[in-house]
Design an enzyme around this catalytic site. Structure first.
Site, PDB file in Angstrom:
ATOM      1  N   TYR A 198       0.844  -1.191   0.000  1.00  0.00           N
ATOM      2  CA  TYR A 198       0.000   0.000   0.000  1.00  0.00           C
ATOM      3  C   TYR A 198       0.882   1.244   0.000  1.00  0.00           C
ATOM      4  O   TYR A 198       1.578   1.541   0.981  1.00  0.00           O
ATOM      5  CB  TYR A 198      -0.917   0.031   1.219  1.00  0.00           C
ATOM      6  CG  TYR A 198      -1.871  -1.134   1.340  1.00  0.00           C
ATOM      7  CD1 TYR A 198      -2.200  -1.929   0.245  1.00  0.00           C
ATOM      8  CD2 TYR A 198      -2.451  -1.446   2.559  1.00  0.00           C
ATOM      9  CE1 TYR A 198      -3.075  -2.992   0.365  1.00  0.00           C
ATOM     10  CE2 TYR A 198      -3.331  -2.516   2.695  1.00  0.00           C
ATOM     11  CZ  TYR A 198      -3.633  -3.287   1.600  1.00  0.00           C
ATOM     12  OH  TYR A 198      -4.501  -4.348   1.730  1.00  0.00           O
ATOM     13  N   PHE A 255     -19.312   1.789  -2.568  1.00  0.00           N
ATOM     14  CA  PHE A 255     -20.498   1.755  -3.432  1.00  0.00           C
ATOM     15  C   PHE A 255     -21.764   1.528  -2.609  1.00  0.00           C
ATOM     16  O   PHE A 255     -22.808   2.144  -2.871  1.00  0.00           O
ATOM     17  CB  PHE A 255     -20.350   0.654  -4.491  1.00  0.00           C
ATOM     18  CG  PHE A 255     -21.260   0.816  -5.677  1.00  0.00           C
ATOM     19  CD1 PHE A 255     -20.774   1.280  -6.883  1.00  0.00           C
ATOM     20  CD2 PHE A 255     -22.617   0.515  -5.592  1.00  0.00           C
ATOM     21  CE1 PHE A 255     -21.623   1.443  -7.981  1.00  0.00           C
ATOM     22  CE2 PHE A 255     -23.466   0.665  -6.671  1.00  0.00           C
ATOM     23  CZ  PHE A 255     -22.965   1.144  -7.873  1.00  0.00           C
TER      24      PHE A 255
END
Length: 335
Positions: free
Chosen positions: A58, A215
């Site tokens: 990351y 979402f």
């Protein structure tokens, strides 16, 4: 309200039922703001969050370094309140999403040393194999990880995105404290085999992307995703699939509003009610979203509510694969 903690295997302390995914603080979801990220980490600790999830890939180490800075600023007292999880196995070049997988024992040992240095800790609490190289037997991978436990560099080990057979073989070599895979209302595949097997083995199931990469919150404008945002290239966020999935989210939102909750709170509360050995790790970079998410731990859903939620998001209801093609490297899961 007392919120029961959840087990992470047998060698780690039980943790607050919702952890914090730190990935988005450094990459994949647009520009970073380290100051706000550090404030979010501090607020999470203040509210009782114990599990903090990162990985060496990351931000190509930047996310571990950020978490290490947060730990260092708080000293030994802060470190003692945290369960720090990181991962190895994905090798990428700067600015590229494409990756290769390295599970060789020599790489595992080197990756662990690098993570320890970036995190500024003497021991990693939970160390995952992030992705699998099928050319390396899982017994060899876990054997190398077990060596890190014996050396005192790692406290417990985990796997990510592996199938049931791999998990069972791995657990025969060394106890697997946690299996981390995607699990949410729109990704219910783990319910078939992995969740029952984790319950059998005493392995926690750490659910990443429990809000469907935002979402499911109903607040994401897929048309405004920048080129640096991983979701702009994700099939579930594109075209007809995005439109179909948005209709499901609208129905989820109607239920949430009727019960005085946000979409995020309802999606997380469903996960917590569905499986007692699941620890979701929603990622966020902002304190307001963090507080909203953590409030889900105080929500108790009844059987009727669970049935209404699952009538909307039945298994397989979501449209589109959950990763672009490059993202499937090293994964044993399904689309």
């Amino acid at each position: 309200m007392t919120i029961p903690h959840r087990a992470l295997g047998t060698s780690l302390p039980a943790v607050f039922p919702i952890g914090l995914g730190c990935m988005g603080m450094s990459e994949f979801y647009g520009p970073s703001d380290d100051a706000e990220s550090l404030a979010t980490l501090a607020r999470a600790l203040e509210l009782g969050v114990m599990l903090y999830d990162t990985a060496d890939t990351y931000g190509l180490g930047a996310n571990e370094a950020l978490l290490g800075r947060f730990i260092a600023e708080g000293g030994a007292g802060r470190r003692a309140r945290m369960v720090v999880a990181t991962k190895f196995g994905i090798v990428r070049e700067a600015g590229k999403y494409e990756r290769r997988i390295d599970n060789s024992p020599a790489y595992i040992r080197a990756a662990c040393e690098a993570s320890l240095q970036r995190l500024g800790v003497e021991q990693i609490d939970l160390y995952y194999c992030h992705r699998r190289d099928p050319a390396v037997p899982i017994e060899d991978v876990v054997g190398a990880m077990a060596g890190l436990v014996q050396a005192g560099k790692v406290r417990a080990i985990g796997l990510s995105e592996v199938g049931a057979d791999t998990l069972r073989r791995a657990h025969a070599v060394h106890p697997i404290a946690a299996l981390q895979s995607e699990y949410s209302l729109w990704t219910r595949e783990p319910e078939a085999e992995l969740l029952p097997l984790c319950a059998e083995l005493g392995t926690a199931f750490v659910a990443y992307s429990p809000l469907g990469r935002a979402f499911l919150t109903g607040k994401l404008d897929t048309n405004s995703l920048g080129a640096q945002d991983f979701r702009a290239h994700n099939p579930r966020f594109q075209g007809d699939a995005a439109e179909a999935n948005a209709q499901l989210v609208e129905q989820l939102g109607a239920l949430a509003r009727g019960w005085g909750l946000t979409n995020a709170q309802l999606a997380l509360a469903w996960l917590l009610a569905k499986q007692p050995h699941v620890v979701p790790i929603p990622g966020t970079r902002r304190r307001a979203r963090l507080e909203e998410n953590l409030a889900a731990a105080q929500v108790a859903l009844n059987a009727g509510q669970m049935a209404q939620i699952e009538a909307v998001f039945a298994p397989g209801a979501a449209q589109g694969a959950r990763y672009p093609q490059a993202g499937w490297v090293g994964m044993e899961g399904s689309a």
